[in-house]
Motif scaffolding. Sequence first.
Motif, PDB file in Angstrom:
ATOM      1  N   UNK A 246       5.017  -3.163  -0.950  1.00 54.22           N
ATOM      2  CA  UNK A 246       4.128  -3.018   0.197  1.00 54.22           C
ATOM      3  C   UNK A 246       3.550  -1.607   0.275  1.00 54.22           C
ATOM      4  N   UNK A 247       4.382  -0.622   0.017  1.00 56.78           N
ATOM      5  CA  UNK A 247       3.962   0.777   0.108  1.00 56.78           C
ATOM      6  C   UNK A 247       3.475   1.344  -1.231  1.00 56.78           C
ATOM      7  N   UNK A 248       3.436   0.478  -2.231  1.00 58.94           N
ATOM      8  CA  UNK A 248       2.927   0.860  -3.558  1.00 58.94           C
ATOM      9  C   UNK A 248       3.715   2.020  -4.157  1.00 58.94           C
ATOM     10  N   UNK A 249       5.044   1.909  -4.071  1.00 63.00           N
ATOM     11  CA  UNK A 249       5.907   2.951  -4.641  1.00 63.00           C
ATOM     12  C   UNK A 249       6.923   2.346  -5.614  1.00 63.00           C
ATOM     13  N   UNK A 250       6.573   1.199  -6.221  1.00 68.97           N
ATOM     14  CA  UNK A 250       7.500   0.572  -7.178  1.00 68.97           C
ATOM     15  C   UNK A 250       7.856   1.530  -8.315  1.00 68.97           C
TER      16      UNK A 250
END
Length: 288
Positions: A132-136
């Motif tokens: 969701x926060x694009x921090x994978x």
Amino acid sequence: MACIELKNVSYQYPLSKEKALDDVNYKFEKGRFYGIIGENGGGKTTLCNLIRGLIPQFYKGKLTGTVKILGKELREWDPAELSSKIGYVFQNPFTQISGIKETVFEEIAMGMENMGVTKEQIIDQVVTICQLLKIEDLIEKNPNELSGGQRQRVAFASIIAMNTDILVIDEPTSQLDPQGTQDIFEIIRMLKKEGKTIFLVEHKINLIAEYCDEVVVMEGGKIVFGGTARGILSNRDLENHGAMIPEAAVLGHQLKEQGIELDSIPITTEEAVRLIKQRIGEEYGNRI
């Protein structure tokens, strides 16, 4: 229904001669998105610390008046229990990172571990939030070695993971670029749709206008204005109290001064475009 109610609340930090909050009265309703704006040092962060329960348990000092959270007096809440009800994203992401976890995954999962959430649920929740926060790509990195913007996203993720009904968010985009800022606000909007009550301190007034239901303006420890976003942010008098109004509202007032009056003062760019097109259409029709 009021989820937080303040009656005649004043607060003074230890060793300070001035009141950080001065006779504050306000009712905050469940499920609303509140923008908190105003001058630097006006009391915004102190109000957040109070709502979160860090005052007086952590900061001590002198607190007077009545603070009710979910119908219960603040002083009667157990701090650990209150932290499971209210999530707080601090202004400085460098102070929110625990410093004791070796990976971002562990950092985000820590709060859920403390609440006794199962391992399977933690894994699912952390992965979902990181996407969701694009921090994978940060999951396996050491949180203590991240940039300010990366830490800000991780701090935000750790609070969202707790799934609290109330969120207090103090300048979550201060370390982010425009795209990162837009991403965070879209997530905040999604949280509001889930029925969360959100308190947001943010200097980017155009975004406050676009997303918030209500706006509270603080000056000298007092709430000097409070009400709907439209009613507050269209008021040019805010500029006399250390707060800004949106660019769209500035344009609306300037047009009015030039004798070009719109149906209302816009507070968002989209609204300004619509009202100006409407006005042009009316003028064109009259000439025909």
